[in-house]
Design an enzyme around this catalytic site. Structure first.
Site, mmCIF file in Angstrom:
data_model
loop_
_atom_site.group_PDB
_atom_site.id
_atom_site.type_symbol
_atom_site.label_atom_id
_atom_site.label_comp_id
_atom_site.label_asym_id
_atom_site.label_seq_id
_atom_site.Cartn_x
_atom_site.Cartn_y
_atom_site.Cartn_z
ATOM 1 N N ASP A 1 2.119 0.712 8.666
ATOM 2 C CA ASP A 1 1.491 1.717 8.555
ATOM 3 C C ASP A 1 3.777 2.393 8.317
ATOM 4 O O ASP A 1 3.872 2.539 9.254
ATOM 5 C CB ASP A 1 1.250 2.636 10.001
ATOM 6 N N LYS B 1 8.861 10.614 4.525
ATOM 7 C CA LYS B 1 7.257 10.305 3.761
ATOM 8 C C LYS B 1 7.215 12.206 2.718
ATOM 9 O O LYS B 1 6.154 11.583 1.225
ATOM 10 C CB LYS B 1 5.945 10.625 4.877
ATOM 11 N N GLU C 1 -5.054 5.218 4.537
ATOM 12 C CA GLU C 1 -4.681 5.247 6.095
ATOM 13 C C GLU C 1 -6.160 5.447 7.209
ATOM 14 O O GLU C 1 -6.357 4.905 7.445
ATOM 15 C CB GLU C 1 -4.375 6.597 6.106
ATOM 16 N N ASP D 1 -7.932 12.358 9.996
ATOM 17 C CA ASP D 1 -6.887 11.642 10.201
ATOM 18 C C ASP D 1 -5.878 13.084 9.869
ATOM 19 O O ASP D 1 -5.580 12.872 8.723
ATOM 20 C CB ASP D 1 -6.632 10.420 8.721
#
Lengths: 246, 605
Positions: free
Chosen positions: B7, B68, B166, B188
């Site tokens: 992850d 990211k 994810e 999420d």
């Protein structure tokens, strides 16, 4: 039309006479795998979606059975299960999965299924309408006028509300028309299936089949036209972008 | 061959593996599984994770966090969020570059540093080389962002066998554990991104029905609004403009994060900030109500994507059987409350929202390696794919929420006699006009020089199981396939990735030395402290020349610790152990004696 029939006959023959295994060149006897070297085989590019999912060319479909078959074939072809295999096998798995996914989603939705059948049986899915169908002409004209008025309405809240409620009435009316179309479409589905069940060979009862297909094509075109208009109305009222499909 | 699950998060990253049929995260030193996604480039080399986080304040200009958010992006995409980023950004070939010290890095290179840290952690734990990984990305990541993640893996020396989403990864872990059947929604909310995915779970098949989200909405944004309040308050009460101080800005950002986290469990929390230039200490009490008042709008922005996902799946909220919460930000009580209100159902939170994505990645790794049987994930592409047609309109080839792999074919021909090529512009997004959509790539299709309309080139656009686009072309007249060079609009070229892989090997030697140095220094510090303590406790028990010898060895170690040679540090540490051997033994005897003296004779065995 004749030409379409010929190619569709040829297609059936091609599928019957399974070709050689791409890997060991022996005749492929298994359904998806070579009986000799057990390598996965590419689904024929000519294969239609009904055949892909093991279904007869009917419009009434048992969706639970369709889903079960789709899941079963996904477990056969999905790239997840070819991770450690050779590059050609991975490519075949990718191609087969892509075809399977398209086939499943096309057949799952009744309208798309009918459009696809039209394409298979009559060469093209439907005509793209640029003007309203005759029997809806007045209603659509009225709606478009109201829509224009709503869009160009000044900031006055009372005025906007007035147009909005007018639009809602127009919309409800056309929604009803769409439901009528869906009922009619369901009738045509049954009609097609009855003929097709009686005469599954492509050439048999061709004139009757073509009549149903022609009616279906007309109805689907009108339906798409109507739906796009309705989407425009919804979008205008919500202030978003129209979500056009097909 | 083992495949691990990773992850690669905005704020934290984790690595997990399959222990038989059970996914487990791999903890590092101090039993912490989470590695902060922070990279510090110090004079002594690269530092990743917890120790790098400390550098955020100490050395902000050379410490990168939340990289990211830059993956697969151009400079213009991130212009409005650079307030807290102290380093210089530039753009080259559609890819952001971060200037750290003298060197320039692309976001995939920075991400690769985090991946390498995770890789090494797994290798130390599993005692084997790790070369294959499943890496997760936000479901709403576009093609460029996915490709950038794959590039990062390659630069880190990992074969990225699969990119998975994810929320779907989370559903795999959840489904495996709970044996759920039915329709579930995975909400999420991570450090930088928000995703909602709706899935149907049946007989081991995890079929994604729809997905939606916002790749620019997450915990970072919550921190920023809290930080804004603090900055404004400090300006008013102390006449201090902290924006001028890179280090103070990081202090404020981190304190805002801590305050936010504390308010998930408590009704009030105090933010404490040491002000620069000796202006004293700033304190501000936040209540949970205050936090909810200023973050309410952000949470509200997650609800529209939820509604869109439901609409695309053709479902009502009442059709959802269960809601699963993923991501650290879902610990906020207001998030839970709003989700519960929307779906009219209490969300599940049995699984650790920080770990569930990595666990799911490990499950997918197990499926790919063949060790985990019976499960299959059928995911979708989050965004429509199309090409630019005449008049700058986007013509959709593959609609959003289409199950992948998926392909579409398009036939191209010429309009002018002898025309030798056609330019094709690939787009992604839901807008009608090309200029409003995301440009993915361009390529030139070669055409045989023939009369107009005669050439027929069939182009196949295939979205693979990673959600990444592959383009192939075939001349229908000759049956020959044509190689095409697709130029990504926001991505590294193959040559650049190759170059970066090479660079990463070149720097690897430096990195290993740097890591050894850091560890040696930490160990040296601990040994010095322990020896000083022993001297304090037992100095009176040994001879003075022994004490002098120990003191000399301590001084030598302290000097070596300031140097850059880890072997020298280790050697001086060995000297101390030898010099203090007698002292340690004496202390142990002494403590044993004392222990005995404290007991009555009858209690002795």
């Amino acid at each position: 039309m004749d030409q379409t029939q010929n190619t569709s006959n040829k297609r059936t023959e091609l599928q019957m006479a399974r070709s050689m295994c791409w890997h060991c060149q022996s005749e492929v006897t298994g359904e998806y795998y070579c009986g000799q070297c057990v390598k996965v085989q590419p689904l024929s590019k000519e294969m239609d979606y009904f055949t892909c999912l093991g279904l007869p060319r009917l419009l009434a479909i048992d969706t639970a059975a369709l889903e079960a078959k789709y899941y079963e074939l996904s477990r056969t072809f999905h790239p997840d299960f070819f991770q450690s295999k050779t590059e050609p096998e991975q490519q075949i798995s990718l191609g087969n999965s892509a075809l399977l996914n398209t086939a499943y989603h096309m057949l799952k939705d009744p309208v798309q299924r009918a459009e696809y059948l039209l394409k298979l049986e009559a060469g093209s899915a439907k005509d793209i309408r640029n003007s309203p169908p005759a029997d809806l002409f007045e209603e659509i004209l009225e709606l478009q006028e109201d829509l224009e008025a709503f869009r160009s309405a000044s900031g006055d809240a009372k005025e906007t509300d007035q147009y909005r409620s007018k639009l809602l009435v127009d919309r409800a009316q056309l929604e009803q028309r769409r439901q009528d179309m869906d009922t009619k479409l369901a009738g045509l589905f049954t009609k097609w299936d009855t003929i097709q069940n009686r005469a599954p060979q492509p050439d048999a009862l061709r004139p009757q089949k073509d009549d149903v297909l022609k009616e279906m094509r007309e109805l689907l075109s009108n339906r798409t036209y109507l739906r796009n208009i309705l989407n425009d109305v919804v979008a205008a009222m919500e202030g978003g972008h129209a979500d056009r499909r097909h | 061959m083992r495949i691990v699950g990773i992850d690669l998060g905005t704020t934290n990253s984790l690595i997990a593996y399959m222990d038989g049929q059970t996914p487990r995260v791999i903890a590092g030193r101090g039993d912490r599984a989470m590695v902060p996604s922070v990279v510090a480039m110090t004079d002594n080399g690269l530092i990743v994770g917890d120790p790098a986080k400390e550098h955020l304040v100490r050395n902000p200009a050379r410490t990168v966090y939340s990289v990211k958010r830059f993956m697969g992006k151009g400079l213009a995409d991130v212009a409005d969020e650079l307030k807290y980023f102290p380093y210089t950004l530039s753009e080259q070939g559609g890819v952001i570059r971060l200037k750290i010290g003298e060197k320039s890095f692309s976001p995939p290179q920075i991400s690769a540093m985090i991946l390498k840290e995770l890789k090494q952690r797994a290798e130390a734990f599993l005692h084997e080389e790790i070369t294959k990984a499943v890496i997760t990305v936000p479901a709403y990541f576009n093609d460029s962002q996915r490709q950038a993640t794959k590039d990062a893996g390659m630069i880190a020396g990992l074969d990225v066998v699969r990119i998975i989403n994810e929320p779907t990864a989370a559903s795999l872990a959840y489904g495996l554990q709970q044996r759920t059947q039915g329709t579930i929604a995975v909400y999420d909310l991570g450090g930088g991104t928000f995703d909602i995915s709706i899935l149907k779970l049946k007989d081991g098949i995890f079929e994604v029905l729809s997905t939606n989200g916002n790749t620019h909405l997450g915990g970072d944004d919550f921190d920023h609004v809290v930080a804004e309040v603090i900055l404004k308050d400090i300006r008013a009460t102390h006449s201090l403009t902290l924006e001028k101080y890179d280090d103070a800005m990081q202090t404020v950002r981190l304190e805002a994060e801590r305050t936010k986290i504390r308010l998930s469990d408590e009704q009030t929390a105090t933010a404490v900030i040491e002000l620069p230039d000796g202006k004293g200490t700033y304190r501000k009490v936040f209540t949970r109500d205050q936090l909810e008042a200023i973050t309410g709008d952000l949470i509200e922005r997650t609800l529209a994507p939820c509604r869109r996902a439901l609409k695309d799946a053709g479902l009502q909220t009442s059709d959802i059987d269960e809601i699963v919460l993923v991501g650290g930000s879902t610990r906020m009580p207001l998030v839970r409350q709003r989700v519960q209100e929307l779906f009219d159902r209490a969300p599940h939170s049995e699984l650790n929202p920080d770990e569930v994505v990595a666990l799911g990645a490990a499950v997918q790794a197990g499926i790919l390696s063949g060790d985990t049987q019976g499960m299959l994930l059928l995911d979708v592409t989050p965004l429509s794919l199309g090409i630019e047609t005449m008049g700058g309109v986007m013509s959709t080839l593959i609609r959003r929420n289409t199950t992948i792999p998926s392909s579409a074919k398009e036939m191209f021909t010429t309009y002018v006699d002898g025309q030798t090529g056609v330019d094709i512009h690939i787009l992604q997004g839901e807008r009608e006009l090309a200029k409003d959509s995301r440009s993915l790539a361009r390529f030139r299709l070669k055409m045989p020089p023939l009369p107009a309309g005669v050439p027929r080139i069939e182009v196949t656009f295939l979205i693979d199981a990673n959600g990444i686009l592959n383009v192939t072309a075939r001349d229908m007249r000759s049956g020959q396939s044509q190689s095409i060079e697709v130029k990504p609009s926001y991505g590294l070229s193959d040559e650049e990735v190759e170059q970066m892989i090479g660079d990463s090997f070149k720097f690897a030697a430096e990195d290993i030395t740097a890591r050894k140095l850091i560890e040696a220094r930490l160990d040296a510090g601990a040994l010095i402290a322990a020896t000083e303590k022993s001297l304090g406790q037992g100095g009176h028990l040994i001879a003075t020349d022994e004490i002098a010898a120990i003191r000399a060895a301590l001084a030598a170690l302290a000097a070596a610790r300031d140097g850059a040679d880890p072997r020298a540090i280790r050697a001086r540490m060995a000297d101390i152990e030898q010099a203090a051997h007698h002292l340690t033994a004496t202390l142990m005897d002494d403590s044993l004696k004392q222990a005995l003296q404290n007991k009555k004779l009858s209690e002795l065995p």
